[in-house]
Write an enzyme that holds these catalytic residues in place. Structure first.
Site, PDB file in Angstrom:
ATOM      1  CE  LYS A  52      -3.703  -2.591   2.184  1.00 11.89           C
ATOM      2  NZ  LYS A  52      -4.425  -2.960   3.404  1.00 11.89           N
ATOM      3  CD  GLN A  96      -3.260  -4.592   6.485  1.00 11.49           C
ATOM      4  OE1 GLN A  96      -3.184  -3.591   5.801  1.00 11.49           O
ATOM      5  NE2 GLN A  96      -3.895  -5.667   6.069  1.00 11.49           N
ATOM      6  CG  ASP A 119      -9.170  -0.310   4.898  1.00  7.30           C
ATOM      7  OD1 ASP A 119      -8.880  -0.570   3.718  1.00  7.30           O
ATOM      8  OD2 ASP A 119      -8.450  -0.605   5.866  1.00  7.30           O
TER       9      ASP A 119
END
Ligand SMILES: NC(=O)c1ccc[n+]([C@@H]2O[C@H](COP(=O)([O-])OP(=O)(O)OC[C@H]3O[C@@H](n4cnc5c(N)ncnc54)[C@H](OP(=O)(O)O)[C@@H]3O)[C@@H](O)[C@H]2O)c1
Length: 293
Positions: A52, A96, A119
């Site tokens: 990412k 994460q 997200d």
């Protein structure tokens, strides 16, 4: 059979974003800034976060990686998220997953400002998605929709079977495929570990999205001739012949299923790169909204 090349489609998205970011910069505007938070040293999480951050560099975004020890307190993590929420220089925040057992991922997700929820996991974001209102779309299902769009795969009126009902993949995938609009308008069956006659249900599918995390689960006898097969699964399987000691395996028995499918995603190189490209799109939108609202 045609391979749905996620690497290639993701590159096209990133190339287009790079141009838009350069335009922002040349107009004296701030470029998008993504902050990723990584807790502990989970090998797969390290790899995903690194990919990412690398993608941010590629498209010209600013990125910051905040690392915490596995033992970090929930209080400290939540405090950091609140600080990032209030920082006007930060456009997107991602934590994460998975998190250590002593931290509630629900509480963490709920603490992220929905305006920075790139997200797409916050309840506000999910609510808007269900209602068909503009919002961030969770990166993996968004990436799959972009992949279908890239290859001009018509989903209208098709029977799509989604295997898995997780909040990050299966559930939002079923919402997007059944929603009105491009790459939607499918008739969707969402399945899970209690589904009876899954093989039979899959055989009636024009589109299968496998997101259960069981290597090689979808076998050729479960797939109709000409079906579109999207393999979301990524599982590390021991492989002593490799230097790393493992290989990545999808949820689909690729070799045999490819012989029946019209389109199929490989693992790796299918959904994975699209997930990252979709995250970049969400981060760009978070920033662009700030500039143009
Ligand atoms: N490519 C990418 O970028 C990407 C992104 C995210 C995830 N992934 C991968 O995608 C896979 C799924 O991830 P996830 O986070 O959605 O997993 P998850 O949270 O573990 O959810 C798995 C889902 O599969 C269902 N399931 C399990 N066994 C089943 C069976 N035998 N038949 C039918 N359904 C079954 C479970 O049903 P129940 O609800 O009944 O338990 C659950 O809904 C994993 O391999 C993950 O690594 C890839």
């Amino acid at each position: 059979m045609q391979i749905l090349n996620g690497k290639e489609a993701a590159q096209a998205i990133k190339d287009a974003l790079k141009i838009e970011v350069a335009q922002l910069a040349s107009n004296g505007k701030e470029v998008p800034h993504l902050v990723a938070i990584l807790v502990g040293n989970n090998g797969a999480s390290e790899t995903y976060v690194a990919a990412k951050v690398k993608a941010c560099e590629e498209v010209g975004f600013k990125s910051t990686l905040i690392r915490f020890e596995e033992s970090v307190s929930a209080f400290k993590l939540l405090e950091t998220i609140r600080e990032l929420n209030g920082d006007p220089d930060v456009d997107g925040i991602l934590v994460q997953l998975p998190l250590p057992a002593h931290i509630s991922s629900e509480e963490v997700i709920n603490t992220i400002d929905p305006a920075k929820d790139v997200d797409g996991f916050h309840p506000n974001t999910v609510g808007k998605l269900v209602l068909g209102q503009p919002t961030f779309i969770p990166a993996t299902p968004y990436g799959i929709m972009l992949l279908l769009q890239h290859y001009k795969i018509d989903t209208r009126g098709k029977h799509a079977v989604v295997i898995g009902r997780s909040n990050i993949v299966g559930r939002p995938m079923s919402i997007l495929l059944s929603a009105a609009g491009a790459q939607g308008n499918a008739t969707v069956t969402i399945t899970h570990s209690h589904t009876v006659n899954l093989a039979e249900i899959c055989r009636s599918a024009d589109i299968i999205v496998a997101a259960l995390g069981r290597p090689g689960f979808v076998t050729a006898d479960m797939v109709k001739e000409g079906a579109v097969v999207i393999d979301v699964g990524i599982t590390r399987v021991d492989d002593p012949l490799r230097k790393s000691g493992y290989r990545l395996s999808g949820d689909v028995d690729f070799g045999a299923v490819a012989e029946k499918a019209s389109f199929i995603t490989p693992v790796p190189g299918g959904v994975g790169p699209m997930t990252i490209a979709a995250l970049m799109k969400n981060t760009y939108h978070a920033c662009a909204r700030k500039h143009f609202e």
